[in-house]
Design a protein around this motif. Structure first.
Motif, mmCIF file in Angstrom:
data_model
loop_
_atom_site.group_PDB
_atom_site.id
_atom_site.type_symbol
_atom_site.label_atom_id
_atom_site.label_comp_id
_atom_site.label_asym_id
_atom_site.label_seq_id
_atom_site.Cartn_x
_atom_site.Cartn_y
_atom_site.Cartn_z
ATOM 1 N N GLY A 95 0.813 -1.206 0.000
ATOM 2 C CA GLY A 95 0.000 0.000 0.000
ATOM 3 C C GLY A 95 0.849 1.259 0.000
ATOM 4 N N PHE A 96 2.157 1.119 0.283
ATOM 5 C CA PHE A 96 3.054 2.269 0.167
ATOM 6 C C PHE A 96 3.077 2.694 -1.296
ATOM 7 N N PRO A 97 3.272 3.984 -1.569
ATOM 8 C CA PRO A 97 3.468 4.385 -2.966
ATOM 9 C C PRO A 97 4.644 3.602 -3.546
ATOM 10 N N ARG A 98 4.463 3.069 -4.718
ATOM 11 C CA ARG A 98 5.493 2.208 -5.309
ATOM 12 C C ARG A 98 6.802 2.954 -5.574
ATOM 13 N N ASP A 99 6.764 4.273 -5.638
ATOM 14 C CA ASP A 99 7.995 5.040 -5.849
ATOM 15 C C ASP A 99 8.600 5.537 -4.535
ATOM 16 N N PHE A 100 8.054 5.088 -3.380
ATOM 17 C CA PHE A 100 8.593 5.481 -2.080
ATOM 18 C C PHE A 100 10.051 5.061 -1.990
ATOM 19 N N ASP A 101 10.887 5.964 -1.499
ATOM 20 C CA ASP A 101 12.328 5.731 -1.420
ATOM 21 C C ASP A 101 12.787 5.985 0.016
ATOM 22 N N TRP A 102 13.564 5.052 0.559
ATOM 23 C CA TRP A 102 14.115 5.187 1.914
ATOM 24 C C TRP A 102 15.625 5.088 1.799
ATOM 25 N N TYR A 103 16.298 6.214 1.797
ATOM 26 C CA TYR A 103 17.765 6.261 1.689
ATOM 27 C C TYR A 103 18.271 5.421 0.517
ATOM 28 N N GLY A 104 17.575 5.506 -0.606
ATOM 29 C CA GLY A 104 17.998 4.788 -1.807
ATOM 30 C C GLY A 104 17.356 3.431 -2.000
ATOM 31 N N ALA A 105 16.618 2.950 -1.027
ATOM 32 C CA ALA A 105 15.911 1.665 -1.147
ATOM 33 C C ALA A 105 14.485 1.968 -1.625
ATOM 34 N N ASN A 106 14.129 1.438 -2.774
ATOM 35 C CA ASN A 106 12.830 1.701 -3.394
ATOM 36 C C ASN A 106 11.794 0.660 -2.974
ATOM 37 N N ALA A 107 10.587 1.118 -2.619
ATOM 38 C CA ALA A 107 9.523 0.221 -2.142
ATOM 39 C C ALA A 107 9.194 -0.863 -3.167
ATOM 40 N N THR A 108 9.114 -0.520 -4.435
ATOM 41 C CA THR A 108 8.804 -1.521 -5.466
ATOM 42 C C THR A 108 9.861 -2.604 -5.498
ATOM 43 N N ASP A 109 11.126 -2.205 -5.518
ATOM 44 C CA ASP A 109 12.219 -3.184 -5.563
ATOM 45 C C ASP A 109 12.216 -4.078 -4.327
ATOM 46 N N ILE A 110 12.062 -3.469 -3.154
ATOM 47 C CA ILE A 110 12.101 -4.226 -1.902
ATOM 48 C C ILE A 110 10.937 -5.211 -1.828
ATOM 49 N N LEU A 111 9.722 -4.732 -2.067
ATOM 50 C CA LEU A 111 8.555 -5.604 -1.942
ATOM 51 C C LEU A 111 8.506 -6.674 -3.030
ATOM 52 N N ASN A 112 8.974 -6.355 -4.244
ATOM 53 C CA ASN A 112 8.999 -7.372 -5.302
ATOM 54 C C ASN A 112 9.974 -8.496 -4.982
ATOM 55 N N GLU A 113 11.138 -8.148 -4.433
ATOM 56 C CA GLU A 113 12.146 -9.170 -4.149
ATOM 57 C C GLU A 113 11.934 -9.865 -2.808
ATOM 58 N N TRP A 114 11.537 -9.110 -1.784
ATOM 59 C CA TRP A 114 11.490 -9.645 -0.430
ATOM 60 C C TRP A 114 10.084 -9.696 0.165
ATOM 61 N N GLY A 115 9.061 -9.358 -0.592
ATOM 62 C CA GLY A 115 7.709 -9.253 -0.067
ATOM 63 C C GLY A 115 7.034 -10.552 0.308
ATOM 64 N N ASN A 116 7.549 -11.693 -0.155
ATOM 65 C CA ASN A 116 6.989 -12.986 0.233
ATOM 66 C C ASN A 116 8.139 -13.913 0.601
ATOM 67 N N TRP A 117 8.844 -13.533 1.625
ATOM 68 C CA TRP A 117 10.051 -14.209 2.069
ATOM 69 C C TRP A 117 9.802 -15.665 2.414
ATOM 70 N N ASN A 118 8.749 -15.931 3.152
ATOM 71 C CA ASN A 118 8.465 -17.292 3.600
ATOM 72 C C ASN A 118 8.267 -18.246 2.417
ATOM 73 N N LYS A 119 7.648 -17.770 1.353
ATOM 74 C CA LYS A 119 7.450 -18.615 0.167
ATOM 75 C C LYS A 119 8.761 -18.792 -0.594
ATOM 76 N N ALA A 120 9.508 -17.701 -0.726
ATOM 77 C CA ALA A 120 10.770 -17.757 -1.472
ATOM 78 C C ALA A 120 11.832 -18.573 -0.743
ATOM 79 N N GLU A 121 11.873 -18.458 0.578
ATOM 80 C CA GLU A 121 12.896 -19.136 1.382
ATOM 81 C C GLU A 121 12.284 -19.696 2.650
ATOM 82 N N PRO A 122 11.467 -20.726 2.549
ATOM 83 C CA PRO A 122 10.851 -21.269 3.765
ATOM 84 C C PRO A 122 11.923 -21.799 4.716
ATOM 85 N N PRO A 123 11.701 -21.603 6.016
ATOM 86 C CA PRO A 123 12.699 -22.050 6.992
ATOM 87 C C PRO A 123 12.624 -23.564 7.196
#
Length: 161
Positions: A95-123
């Motif tokens: 729900g964050f604006p997809r262009d939100f930037d936190w010290y160079g970290a972009n919300a779109t990039d972060i959520l696309n890569e790490w937004g479903n961590w448990n599925k991508a890398e189940p423990p």
């Protein structure tokens, strides 16, 4: 400016799916502390720590009131990982604006890569009797690390980076 060493990046991504085990330390605006052990962790760029937002009710409230946080590795004795990472955090929620930037970290990039961590890398190393039947991730906590200190006995509080 902080730039993680190779050892720091490896320590924040210990072997095993799901990353390292760290303590995320926050405080409310009024100074009430909260420490949460977190399982899904990684580094991003040379100065960001990413932590999956799962079951972070008090932590999220604290970050919204006071973005100053500290991250330590739960088992620093393993290979001399005696660091505390201090900086500012934001919880990049869906729900964050997809262009939100936190010290160079972009919300779109972060959520696309790490937004479903448990599925991508189940423990997989966690015994089935203590694994949550359905882990629900609500976002990714992004910590912009500004300072690194030692917590090694005899060197506690010494600035490393």
């Amino acid at each position: 400016m902080v730039k993680f060493t190779k050892e720091m990046k490896e320590a924040l991504r210990v072997p095993g799916k799901g990353g390292s085990l760290i303590y995320l330390c926050t405080s409310s605006r009024g100074g009430n502390p909260n420490i949460a052990a977190m399982r899904f962790v990684a580094t991003h760029m040379d100065d960001k720590i990413l932590i999956a937002d799962m079951f972070l009710l008090k932590t999220k409230a604290n970050i919204k009131e006071n973005p100053n946080v500290a991250v330590t590795i739960c088992h620093p004795l393993d290979e001399g990982r005696w660091w505390v990472f201090r900086g500012k955090a934001v919880d990049m929620e869906y729900g964050f604006p997809r262009d939100f930037d936190w010290y160079g970290a972009n919300a779109t990039d972060i959520l696309n890569e790490w937004g479903n961590w448990n599925k991508a890398e189940p423990p997989d190393e966690v015994p089935p009797d203590i694994v949550f039947p359905k882990a629900v991730q609500r976002g990714v906590v992004v910590v912009h690390v500004e300072e690194v200190y030692s917590i090694e006995p005899g060197h506690v509080g010494e600035k490393v980076l």
